[in-house]
Design a protein around this motif. Structure first.
Motif, short mmCIF file in Angstrom:
data_model
loop_
_atom_site.label_atom_id
_atom_site.label_comp_id
_atom_site.label_asym_id
_atom_site.label_seq_id
_atom_site.Cartn_x
_atom_site.Cartn_y
_atom_site.Cartn_z
N UNK A 41 0.86 -1.18 0.00
CA UNK A 41 0.00 0.00 0.00
C UNK A 41 0.90 1.24 0.00
N UNK A 42 1.01 1.91 -1.14
CA UNK A 42 1.95 3.02 -1.29
C UNK A 42 1.43 4.29 -0.61
N UNK A 43 2.30 5.04 0.06
CA UNK A 43 1.89 6.31 0.68
C UNK A 43 1.65 7.38 -0.38
N UNK A 44 0.79 8.35 -0.06
CA UNK A 44 0.49 9.43 -1.01
C UNK A 44 1.71 10.29 -1.27
N UNK A 45 2.49 10.55 -0.24
CA UNK A 45 3.68 11.40 -0.38
C UNK A 45 4.87 10.72 0.30
N UNK A 46 5.58 9.84 -0.42
CA UNK A 46 6.72 9.14 0.19
C UNK A 46 7.79 10.13 0.68
N UNK A 79 13.31 -0.26 -4.05
CA UNK A 79 12.35 -0.61 -5.10
C UNK A 79 10.92 -0.68 -4.58
N UNK A 80 10.74 -0.62 -3.26
CA UNK A 80 9.41 -0.81 -2.68
C UNK A 80 8.43 0.31 -3.03
N UNK A 81 8.93 1.52 -3.31
CA UNK A 81 8.06 2.65 -3.58
C UNK A 81 7.48 3.27 -2.32
N UNK A 82 7.92 2.82 -1.14
CA UNK A 82 7.40 3.34 0.11
C UNK A 82 8.13 4.60 0.57
N UNK A 194 3.64 -1.03 5.23
CA UNK A 194 2.85 -0.22 4.30
C UNK A 194 1.37 -0.23 4.65
N UNK A 195 0.91 -1.30 5.28
CA UNK A 195 -0.51 -1.43 5.60
C UNK A 195 -0.85 -1.01 7.04
N UNK A 196 0.17 -0.57 7.76
CA UNK A 196 -0.09 -0.09 9.12
C UNK A 196 -0.81 1.26 9.06
#
Length: 200
Positions: A41-46, A79-82, A194-196
């Motif tokens: 689950x990617x954050x809106x603003x990493x 690479x996670x995009x987090x 990511x899902x926390x």
């Protein structure tokens, strides 16, 4: 010194027993599997993060294993995009991600198992299991409430002619098994973070 010599003697005997059988086959436990990046689950603003990684054996730093896995772990986190950036040093905002993989032998008296296998020249198969307790702690800022996650994994080594362990995948060698174990646990920890609800 006497304890050290005793441990070295036991290790040498186990290695000799394995050599006698001519067969030590590693298997990666099938319970924990690698999670694709697409499922995070990617954050809106990493934001950027400082990555701290350590491999331990029974809670003590294992420098060679840390060095072997560090680049792979760093590449996975990048690479996670987090995160917008993953650095070895401090980052603006002070976010940190600490990953620890602790190798804890799970099989009681691995020495005796290997010794019996050696004496019977592989006819009496046995199995040694190494467990891995993998912990992650993320802090968005130095004073933020930490997000902590834990994942477990295992590598089984079959000695002699014993049957393959159930729910496990045969690996070509122990290094390959260790590297895949690392991928599996890091992917699970990143997915859990990511899902926390507190990870934004």
């Amino acid at each position: 010194m006497q304890k050290l010599l005793s441990r070295l003697a036991r290790s040498a005997a186990l290695a000799f027993a394995v050599l006698l059988t001519g067969c030590a086959t590693p298997y990666l436990d099938g319970t924990t599997k690698e999670i694709p990046i697409s499922e995070y689950k990617k954050p809106a603003s990493p934001a950027p993060v400082q990555l701290l990684f350590e491999f331990q054996t029974k809670g003590v730093l294992n420098a060679p294993a840390t060095s072997m896995l560090k680049d792979q772990v760093t590449a996975q986190v990048k690479a996670s995009g987090l995160f917008s950036a993953v650095e070895a040093g401090p980052v603006p905002g002070g976010a940190t991600l600490s990953l620890t993989i602790n190798n804890v032998p799970l099989t009681d008296d691995a020495f005796s198992k290997g010794f019996v296998t050696g004496l019977t020249f592989g006819l009496a198969g046995s199995q040694v299991t190494d467990g891995y307790v993998c912990s992650a702690t993320f802090r968005a800022t130095p004073s933020a409430e930490p997000i902590t996650k834990k994942v477990r994994h295992a590598i089984h080594t079959s000695l002699g002619s014993g049957a393959a362990p159930s729910n496990a995948v045969k690996m070509p060698d122990l290094k390959t098994a260790a590297m895949q174990m690392g991928k599996d646990v890091v992917s699970n920890m990143l997915n859990d973070i990511s899902r926390d609800a507190n990870f934004k």
